[in-house]
Design a protein around this motif. Structure first.
Motif, PDB file in Angstrom:
ATOM      1  N   MET A   1       0.833  -1.188   0.000  1.00  0.00           N
ATOM      2  CA  MET A   1       0.000   0.000   0.000  1.00  0.00           C
ATOM      3  C   MET A   1       0.869   1.240   0.000  1.00  0.00           C
ATOM      4  SD  MET A   1      -3.012   1.061   2.618  1.00  0.00           S
ATOM      5  CE  MET A   1      -4.062  -0.175   1.893  1.00  0.00           C
ATOM      6  N   GLN A 107      -1.044  -8.216   5.445  1.00  0.00           N
ATOM      7  CA  GLN A 107      -1.564  -6.857   5.497  1.00  0.00           C
ATOM      8  C   GLN A 107      -0.507  -5.897   6.043  1.00  0.00           C
ATOM      9  OE1 GLN A 107      -5.591  -6.427   7.101  1.00  0.00           O
ATOM     10  NE2 GLN A 107      -5.751  -8.641   7.110  1.00  0.00           N
ATOM     11  N   GLN A 213     -14.543  -3.872   2.690  1.00  0.00           N
ATOM     12  CA  GLN A 213     -14.103  -3.894   1.294  1.00  0.00           C
ATOM     13  C   GLN A 213     -15.296  -3.821   0.338  1.00  0.00           C
ATOM     14  OE1 GLN A 213     -12.894  -5.756   3.739  1.00  0.00           O
ATOM     15  NE2 GLN A 213     -10.745  -6.267   3.444  1.00  0.00           N
ATOM     16  N   THR A 398      -5.818   3.635   4.718  1.00  0.00           N
ATOM     17  CA  THR A 398      -6.692   2.481   4.879  1.00  0.00           C
ATOM     18  C   THR A 398      -7.584   2.690   6.092  1.00  0.00           C
ATOM     19  OG1 THR A 398      -6.749   0.071   4.977  1.00  0.00           O
ATOM     20  CG2 THR A 398      -5.085   1.176   6.333  1.00  0.00           C
TER      21      THR A 398
END
Length: 436
Positions: A1, A107, A213, A398
């Motif tokens: 990310m 993650q 999501q 996020t």
């Protein structure tokens, strides 16, 4: 990310959002890792350990490791403790100074402590060369930590990926009446098709843990990536019309009677349970990520007659719908291992097009190599997910952990009729305010 310079309050947001992460980071930072014992050339035979998180890629990874050993003489042992045990065991390895040479990326919030503790090679300079040709630019961008990011990870790239992960719907044509050639183009068409199917078999299911999501995907019909990120950073309100409209899709599904059992599937294993219901042909359609296809191959290899569709448009939307973007399966290289250069060479080999093709064929993993994706030579079950790669969301932020928890709880309350959308969004905003 990708983590750019944070907007005002972003760093504070991350510190609260990643409470578990911060605690873990403190623990891992307290370890003093050993220096490499000897240069590889003086050690003779090279043996590497790859600690693998994914069950879906285990077969392909094992096959490739055996092939690499035959070609180079380097022995690579694949250690797959299982997805539930992976992170605790990796933390234990870090705390005991026995980290593997290579380990699966996960993650960003979960992996950040390992990066900050020095257990990850910075691959930035490596990926500035020809190696970058093996990846879609978005994958590298999503893997980049920029200076001042909200997880306090030093600027750099610590993961490399041979999978692109997108989100969409898996559809069983037998149970729903939908076909790949005439797949619904809009959310409304999708709901109508499910409503027209046999009520006993044609239902739809989404795991409660995936509702963040799901809603992030649907809201892209109205918000740009920067506008979605602004909500995550607490700079824009969760109570704006776009998020209301995204929740309305869940309400429309509920009102149409297409959500199986009238509730989201909850619990610790909610998404595995949702995937099992689909791949055992007890559910007509589910919301899932592309790795679900590789799970399906392991769950029911005989079940081939299904397809995927990308994020559909919603009537009245002002933006083209886009899948949330997440770097998929890949690896982190331990720079403090005995053979970091040999580990890097193995990972580079894994990301070459020939090896990515093995991941795609054996594990049904959506590759990152642009040439492979452009060839259209991906399994039918992955085609819908592949269609979302070009437009995937590349986010600069996020969900905060507390906000994610609130979305999961409030989405369920909305579906059960225990809360209105306005009440749900007010509670999500309250969670955001606590961490901003």
């Amino acid at each position: 990310m990708r983590f750019p310079h944070p907007a005002r309050g972003t760093r504070r947001l991350a510190a609260v959002a990643g409470g578990l992460v911060v605690a873990t980071a403190v623990t891992l930072s307290g370890c003093s890792a050993p220096e490499p014992k000897e240069p590889a050339a003086e050690t003779g035979d090279v043996e590497l350990t790859f600690m693998n998180q994914s069950r879906g890629q285990e077969a392909a990874l094992t096959q490739l490791a055996e092939q690499y050993g035959e070609e180079t003489g380097v022995t690579v042992t694949i250690d797959s403790p299982g997805p539930a045990d992976y992170l605790p065991k990796l933390q234990a390895r870090a705390q005991s100074n026995s980290m593997p040479d290579i380990y699966s990326s996960f993650q960003a919030t979960d992996m950040a402590p390992f990066y900050k503790a020095g257990w990850a090679m910075d691959l930035t300079s490596e990926l500035e060369g020809d190696w970058s040709d093996d990846f879609s630019p978005a994958i590298i961008e999503m893997s980049t930590f920029e200076d001042g990011n909200n997880l306090d990870v030093p600027a750099g790239i610590y993961t490399v990926h041979w999978e692109t992960q997108t989100y969409g719907f898996l559809v069983n044509p037998t149970l729903t009446g939908m076909t790949l050639d005439d797949a619904p183009a809009t959310t409304e068409d999708f709901i109508d098709a499910l409503a027209s199917a046999d009520e006993a078999t044609g239902g739809f299911s989404v795991a409660a843990s995936l509702t963040p999501q799901f809603l992030q995907a649907i809201v892209s019909n109205w918000l740009t990536d920067d506008e979605i990120a602004a909500t995550f950073n607490g700079e824009e309100s969760w109570e704006q019309d776009a998020w209301h409209d995204a929740f309305q899709v869940l309400v429309d599904m509920k009102d149409a009677g297409v959500i199986a059992n009238g509730a989201l599937v909850g619990g610790q294993d909610d998404n595995p349970n949702v995937e099992t219901s689909f791949f055992t042909q007890a559910m007509g359609s589910i919301f899932d990520a592309s790795p679900g296809v590789s799970v399906g191959l392991r769950t029911n290899p005989e079940f081939e007659d299904y397809f995927s569709v990308g994020i559909p448009a919603v009537d009245g939307g002002t933006e083209d719908p886009r899948s949330p973007g997440v770097p998929g399966k890949g690896a982190v290289i331990n720079p403090k291992g005995e053979h970091p250069e040999e580990a890097l060479a193995f990972v580079k080999w894994l990301t070459e097009p020939e090896q990515q093709a093995v991941f795609a064929e054996v594990g049904r993993i959506l590759p990152t190599n642009p040439e492979l994706l452009a060839s259209g030579d991906v399994p039918t079950q992955l085609a819908g997910f592949a269609s979302g790669v070009e437009t995937v969301q590349v986010m600069s932020a996020t969900f905060a952990t507390d906000v994610r928890t609130a979305i999961v709880a409030e989405a369920q309350r909305v579906v059960l009729g225990e809360a209105t959308i306005d009440e749900a969004l007010a509670n999500i905003q309250a969670a955001q305010d606590r961490v901003s």
